[in-house]
Write an enzyme that holds these catalytic residues in place. Structure first.
Site, short mmCIF file in Angstrom:
data_model
loop_
_atom_site.label_atom_id
_atom_site.label_comp_id
_atom_site.label_asym_id
_atom_site.label_seq_id
_atom_site.Cartn_x
_atom_site.Cartn_y
_atom_site.Cartn_z
N GLU A 1 0.84 -1.19 0.00
CA GLU A 1 0.00 0.00 0.00
C GLU A 1 0.88 1.25 0.00
O GLU A 1 1.92 1.30 0.68
CB GLU A 1 -0.87 -0.02 1.26
N CYS B 1 -4.95 -3.05 2.84
CA CYS B 1 -4.78 -2.88 4.28
C CYS B 1 -6.02 -3.23 5.11
O CYS B 1 -6.36 -4.40 5.24
CB CYS B 1 -4.30 -1.46 4.56
N LYS C 1 -9.49 1.57 -1.99
CA LYS C 1 -9.72 1.11 -0.62
C LYS C 1 -11.09 1.55 -0.11
O LYS C 1 -11.43 2.73 -0.14
CB LYS C 1 -8.62 1.64 0.28
#
Length: 362
Positions: free
Chosen positions: A49, A214, A143
């Site tokens: 990330e 994440c 995300k």
């Protein structure tokens, strides 16, 4: 192993990217990891990330120009424009030379224009997948589950997690995709006669991949759509802090718990959806804040088959995986068609926050 579904993949774990590091210095490390991947005969490489920068959401910033320096511009006219910039084009050039697909996490500034010509920008925590066989990026993920706060915590000693300040929740959902050129003899649309039962082609086409970033790994809702689309490999890059002073526990206790929760989430996601997963960290000290390691590759039965030996430096973590192994759990416990019961899952799709059931009376 099913020789037709075997693929060698790797996670390019990175040590911390410091505020004083130049983009060129960071890119040089990434290129060296790709060279190592080529020496190991890999076909797919994943970076963490926000691989191109430091984890800037740990810092409170108000200067628009300073903030803009961390983002890569994209638009509907060029959704993968980052790959043509000096920050990423060398990766594309080397990938094409070496024959290695890659997953790349970065900060994206998406610019759209209205009918009257007014421009609007939206910032995302994004990853893309570049395919050598296709000669272009073929998938993008933004995300969805952004942790932290929009405004900084008042405690000056607190670790600031300001992703909600700098990013908008992703709007692309959890869309799986096929990556061409990774396995020999993959079945194509043209190879299938009309009237053939789709079940007869399962596990025979180009590999089906999915992407997470994440915090998404902690949410079962992020994994299940990929399982339902037949994903055989989910790739996830992350930057996860080891210690935040505002929370309970010593640095050692917090790091141990963070690493446990990381492994628990990743292994459960793979196991409960019958798929391989690859998890790649940016780790170690980054601007005085330490990030966990834990880079690893997990099989469809939830077993860790490869993991990093270090937790604070650049390291290649590789494994040869058999995508055909996905069919074992999907034919037993996680045969969704036989065992899922949609009529009972309504609450999960219509309620966001916790709402306790009514109190009991005396």
């Amino acid at each position: 192993m099913d020789a037709t579904r075997v693929l060698t993949v790797a996670a390019a774990q990175m040590g911390g990217n410091q505020l004083h590091d130049t983009r060129a210095q960071i890119l040089d490390r990434m290129l060296k990891l790709m060279d190592q991947a080529a020496e190991a005969g890999l076909r797919l490489l994943a970076y963490p990330e926000l691989a191109l920068t430091t984890f800037f959401p740990a810092h409170y910033m108000t200067d628009p120009e300073q903030i803009a320096g961390y983002f890569e511009p994209t638009s509907p006219a060029d959704p993968y424009a980052v790959l043509a910039t000096p920050h990423a084009k060398p990766l594309v050039d080397k990938a094409n030379q070496l024959g290695i697909d890659f997953y790349l996490g970065f900060a994206e500034r998406w610019t759209t224009a209205s009918d009257d010509g007014k421009q609007t920008t939206t910032d995302y925590n994004t990853t893309i997948y570049y395919s050598v066989a296709a000669g272009k990026a073929i998938a993008k993920y933004r995300k969805v589950h952004l942790p932290g706060t929009k405004e900084p915590l008042e405690d000056p000693k607190a670790f600031q997690q300001l992703e909600k300040r700098y990013f908008t929740p992703g709007d692309l959902g959890f869309q799986a995709f096929r990556a061409p050129g990774l396995v020999e003899g993959a079945l194509k649309t043209e190879d299938v006669e009309s009237g053939v039962d789709p079940k007869d082609t399962v596990g025979k086409g180009d590999p089906i991949l999915g992407m997470l970033i994440c915090n998404d790994r902690r949410w079962p809702e992020a994994w299940r759509p990929y399982g339902l689309q037949g994903a055989e490999l989910v790739i996830e890059g992350y930057n996860t802090t080891t210690w935040a002073p505002q929370y309970q526990g010593t640095p050692e206790e917090q790091e141990s718990l963070a690493s446990f929760h990381h492994r628990l989430s990743c292994q459960a996601g793979s196991y409960q959806n019958g798929l391989w997963s690859l998890h790649v960290a940016k780790c170690g000290d980054e601007d005085g804040q330490c990030l966990i390691g834990g880079t690893m590759i997990i099989d469809p039965l939830g077993r860790v088959v490869a993991e990093a030996k270090t937790k604070d430096r650049d390291e290649l973590v590789a494994a040869t995986i058999d995508l055909a192994l996905c069919r074992e759990p999907r034919g037993r416990v996680f045969d969704f068609g036989k065992h899922r019961r949609l009529e009972h899952y309504g609450l999960a799709g219509r309620q966001v926050g916790l709402e306790e059931i009514p109190l009991l009376s005396r």
